[in-house]
Design a protein around this motif. Structure first.
Motif, PDB file in Angstrom:
ATOM      1  N   VAL A   9       0.835  -1.205   0.000  1.00 47.04           N
ATOM      2  CA  VAL A   9       0.000   0.000   0.000  1.00 47.04           C
ATOM      3  C   VAL A   9       0.867   1.251   0.000  1.00 47.04           C
ATOM      4  O   VAL A   9       0.615   2.208  -0.752  1.00 47.04           O
ATOM      5  CB  VAL A   9      -0.947  -0.004   1.216  1.00 47.04           C
ATOM      6  CG1 VAL A   9      -1.686   1.326   1.316  1.00 47.04           C
ATOM      7  CG2 VAL A   9      -1.944  -1.151   1.107  1.00 47.04           C
ATOM      8  N   ALA A  13       1.080   4.013  -3.011  1.00 45.09           N
ATOM      9  CA  ALA A  13       0.739   5.427  -2.806  1.00 45.09           C
ATOM     10  C   ALA A  13       1.867   6.331  -3.282  1.00 45.09           C
ATOM     11  O   ALA A  13       1.634   7.344  -3.972  1.00 45.09           O
ATOM     12  CB  ALA A  13       0.441   5.682  -1.333  1.00 45.09           C
ATOM     13  N   PHE A 177      -6.203   1.015  -7.557  1.00 42.10           N
ATOM     14  CA  PHE A 177      -6.507   1.733  -6.317  1.00 42.10           C
ATOM     15  C   PHE A 177      -7.870   2.415  -6.374  1.00 42.10           C
ATOM     16  O   PHE A 177      -8.734   2.160  -5.525  1.00 42.10           O
ATOM     17  CB  PHE A 177      -5.430   2.774  -6.028  1.00 42.10           C
ATOM     18  CG  PHE A 177      -5.724   3.621  -4.818  1.00 42.10           C
ATOM     19  CD1 PHE A 177      -5.729   3.063  -3.548  1.00 42.10           C
ATOM     20  CD2 PHE A 177      -6.008   4.974  -4.950  1.00 42.10           C
ATOM     21  CE1 PHE A 177      -6.019   3.843  -2.426  1.00 42.10           C
ATOM     22  CE2 PHE A 177      -6.294   5.752  -3.847  1.00 42.10           C
ATOM     23  CZ  PHE A 177      -6.296   5.188  -2.581  1.00 42.10           C
ATOM     24  N   GLN A 181     -10.228  -0.538  -5.246  1.00 48.09           N
ATOM     25  CA  GLN A 181     -10.361  -0.354  -3.796  1.00 48.09           C
ATOM     26  C   GLN A 181     -11.338   0.783  -3.488  1.00 48.09           C
ATOM     27  O   GLN A 181     -11.102   1.600  -2.595  1.00 48.09           O
ATOM     28  CB  GLN A 181      -8.978  -0.048  -3.178  1.00 48.09           C
ATOM     29  CG  GLN A 181      -7.937  -1.105  -3.443  1.00 48.09           C
ATOM     30  CD  GLN A 181      -8.296  -2.441  -2.831  1.00 48.09           C
ATOM     31  OE1 GLN A 181      -8.879  -2.503  -1.757  1.00 48.09           O
ATOM     32  NE2 GLN A 181      -7.938  -3.523  -3.512  1.00 48.09           N
TER      33      GLN A 181
END
Length: 227
Positions: A9, A13, A177, A181
């Motif tokens: 993660v 990012a 992402f 997500q």
């Protein structure tokens, strides 16, 4: 959260942020080169950790996406390194890895054509996803063969090869992402068009820089660092 998931993660990012900076800044300048270096490191970390986590389940389509990301990022980075002759072994190893990824993708595509697909919760991965990943790898491997025949990366081919191989992994990361997500976003945004905007921006900017590179006059100074 496990250490592997935390690393995945965090690296993702950082990769999204640094990739955005590299896309929007002037190519070849200091901010672009710095962001490109951060992007390269973070995307490799994200891909390796993502492959490891997917292999534990296993989720083969994620393993394919992670392998594709590693291959494209590494070959893009090698493309703009100086002293290409000294990197011939690395380029050859990266090309062999790309061939292995292609075989893996074709195998998963064959499985998908026979109704064997990955399931992510209640979502079954559509067969065209496997076909698309495999097609991208096929184009990249063909580009490697072309570069081997030429003996080096030259002119606009060098810049355009670097650009698209850096942008496709960024597109994969952005779609994974923002769309994959979506539950981490406020409920009004979940399932909305707004979460698809970042991945489309990546594609539009990639096409813009590719067209600009194709029609621009050759530069006397070749790039020497990724971005």
């Amino acid at each position: 959260m496990t250490i592997g998931l935390f690393l995945h993660v965090l690296a993702g990012a950082i990769g999204l942020l640094s990739g955005a900076v590299a896309l929007f800044t002037r190519k070849g300048e200091g901010p672009h080169r710095f962001a490109g270096n951060i992007y390269f490191i973070s995307m490799i970390a994200m891909a390796v950790s993502g492959f490891y986590l997917a292999a534990l389940v296993p989720v083969y389509v994620t393993m394919l996406a992670a392998s594709l990301t590693m291959y494209l990022v590494v070959t893009s980075w090698l493309t703009v390194r100086p002293n290409q002759k000294s990197l011939s072994l690395l380029n050859g190893a990266a090309s062999l890895f790309g061939a292995a990824v292609l075989i893996f993708g074709l195998f998963l595509s064959w499985r998908a054509s026979n109704g064997i697909q990955d399931s992510l919760g209640t979502f079954t991965v559509p067969a065209p996803v496997y076909y698309t990943f495999s097609f991208i790898v096929m184009i990249a491997v063909a580009g490697d063969l072309k570069a081997i025949i030429w003996g080096k990366f030259i002119g606009k081919f060098r810049i355009m090869r670097h650009l698209w191989r850096m942008c496709i992994p960024l597109y994969i990361a952005a779609s994974s992402f923002f769309v994959g997500q979506e539950q981490v976003f406020p409920e009004p945004l979940q399932g909305s068009f707004y979460l698809t905007v970042p991945q489309y921006v990546v594609i539009v900017l990639m096409l813009f820089w590719l067209v600009r590179s194709a029609i621009s006059k050759p530069s006397r100074r070749a790039p020497s660092s990724p971005g």
